[in-house]
Write a protein that holds these residues in place. Structure first.
Motif, short mmCIF file in Angstrom:
data_model
loop_
_atom_site.label_atom_id
_atom_site.label_comp_id
_atom_site.label_asym_id
_atom_site.label_seq_id
_atom_site.Cartn_x
_atom_site.Cartn_y
_atom_site.Cartn_z
N ALA A 1 15.68 -9.79 9.53
CA ALA A 1 15.05 -10.84 8.70
C ALA A 1 14.93 -10.43 7.24
CB ALA A 1 13.67 -11.16 9.27
N MET B 1 16.00 -12.23 3.65
CA MET B 1 14.98 -12.75 2.73
C MET B 1 15.09 -12.14 1.33
SD MET B 1 11.80 -12.56 5.33
CE MET B 1 10.56 -13.30 4.34
N ILE C 1 19.29 -16.15 15.19
CA ILE C 1 19.01 -17.13 14.11
C ILE C 1 20.30 -17.88 13.79
CG2 ILE C 1 18.11 -17.52 11.78
CD1 ILE C 1 16.38 -15.10 12.11
N ASN D 1 2.40 -15.45 7.75
CA ASN D 1 3.62 -15.61 6.98
C ASN D 1 3.30 -15.64 5.48
OD1 ASN D 1 5.55 -17.79 5.64
ND2 ASN D 1 6.68 -16.62 7.16
N VAL E 1 9.58 -8.69 14.81
CA VAL E 1 10.51 -8.84 13.68
C VAL E 1 10.69 -7.44 13.09
CG1 VAL E 1 10.87 -9.91 11.43
CG2 VAL E 1 9.68 -11.17 13.25
N LEU F 1 11.80 -18.87 13.52
CA LEU F 1 11.18 -18.68 12.21
C LEU F 1 9.82 -19.37 12.09
CD1 LEU F 1 14.39 -19.29 10.05
CD2 LEU F 1 13.39 -17.10 10.70
N TRP G 1 5.54 -7.68 13.29
CA TRP G 1 6.68 -7.00 12.70
C TRP G 1 6.59 -5.50 12.99
CZ3 TRP G 1 5.46 -3.11 9.31
CH2 TRP G 1 4.10 -3.04 8.96
#
Ligand SMILES: NC(=O)c1ccc[n+]([C@@H]2O[C@H](COP(=O)([O-])OP(=O)(O)OC[C@H]3O[C@@H](n4cnc5c(N)ncnc54)[C@H](OP(=O)(O)O)[C@@H]3O)[C@@H](O)[C@H]2O)c1
Length: 284
Positions: A158, A162, A63, A215, A150, A250, A183
């Motif tokens: 991640a 977040m 990322i 999401n 993820v 993402l 995930w």
């Protein structure tokens, strides 16, 4: 169902050991050897001489803004490192089980995939993962490729990124929130690695929970557990401005299932997002 309670007593060598996943695996297997990224092939061959398992996790962070020079870093840090480790293992005549990292970015967006899926993402992520896996498959001993989804833990990846904005009530879905997130809880990941080692499993394994979420569902669950609003959507355009092509990580929509882990009899402790996030928040 097979159970996974007997601790593995053998020796495990790990590359990328200082990272998020590597740190959790090191804690689970105190009897490990670290393969530093500065080691050459001969030094790696010496280190892995007595290893029963080699876990290859090295890779520069994905990322980031993918400039053309950073793409080279992403490629080199995975493919050249894997090639070097595999060459060292072949040179040493190793029969250790190689568990080599890859990613579900290998699958195309918007297609339900388990390990039998033949389609490959046509972009940079698909190409990177294919070449990464091909480098691992040069190993002449037993090998398993771990396609990570993820991975969720309070101390890396991640979720760590977040949590601060979500705790401030500044979280929100990415774009429309319709993209699918596949995930896996870090504790299940470490348990699954132990399981694969005990079974001496080979082949390709999707390291994801059996229940991917949108999401939006992820965002809603996290904000409800934190008792904070999460109403500010993150515009896809903004992510593209900041990360360029790297925003794909993402904004992509990967619906991936752990067909092989389930078939082999692995039992997830945190198959559902709510249970996973709840215990990770309590820990973090
Ligand atoms: N976390 C996830 O959700 C996720 C998802 C899909 C795929 N993956 C892949 O799984 C692997 C482990 O993930 P992670 O979250 O633990 O990653 P991480 O925290 O970024 O750690 C990766 C490790 O790779 C090594 N590394 C970093 N830059 C490097 C470079 N330029 N050349 C060679 N080695 C380098 C470092 O270990 P040393 O300093 O010990 O060498 C670093 O600690 C990575 O390859 C990642 O791409 C992770």
């Amino acid at each position: 169902m097979k159970t996974c309670n007997n601790p593995f007593q053998g020796r495990i060598a790990i590359s990328g050991a200082s990272g998020f996943i590597g740190s959790h695996i090191r804690q689970r297997f105190p009897n490990h050897i670290v393969l530093n990224r500065g080691l050459d092939r001969e030094a790696i061959a010496k280190r892995i001489r007595d290893a029963d398992v080699v876990i290859n996790l090295a890779g520069a962070p994905i990322i980031r803004r993918w400039t053309s020079s950073y793409k080279k870093v992403l490629i080199r840090s995975r493919i050249e490192t894997t090639r070097k480790i595999v060459a060292a293992m072949n040179m040493a005549g190793s029969q250790a089980l190689l568990l080599s990292a890859s990613a579900i970015g290998i699958y195309p967006d918007n297609i339900k995939c388990d390990e039998s899926c033949r389609e490959i993402d046509r972009g940079f992520l698909g190409d990177l993962a294919c070449r990464w896996e091909a480098a691992a498959m040069e190993y002449r001993g037993p090998a398993a490729i771990l396609r990570f989804g993820v991975i969720l833990g309070p101390d890396g990846g991640a979720l760590k990124m977040m949590l601060p904005p979500f705790r401030l009530g500044l979280g929100g879905p990415i774009g429309t929130g319709r993209n699918i997130v596949s995930w896996m809880d870090i504790e299940d990941l470490v348990a699954a690695v132990g399981f694969l080692i005990r079974e001496r499993a080979t082949g390709i394994f999707n390291m994801v929970s059996p229940y991917p979420v949108t999401n939006m569902e992820f965002t809603r669950t996290l904000s409800q557990l934190l008792r904070r609003p999460a109403i500010l959507p993150v515009p896809v355009l903004l992510l593209k401005l900041v990360l360029g092509q790297g925003a794909e990580v993402l904004t992509g929509s990967k619906e991936v299932y752990p067909g092989k882990l389930l078939k082999e009899g692995f039992q997830f402790n945190y198959p559902k997002i709510e249970d996973s996030l709840k215990h990770l928040i309590e820990k973090g």
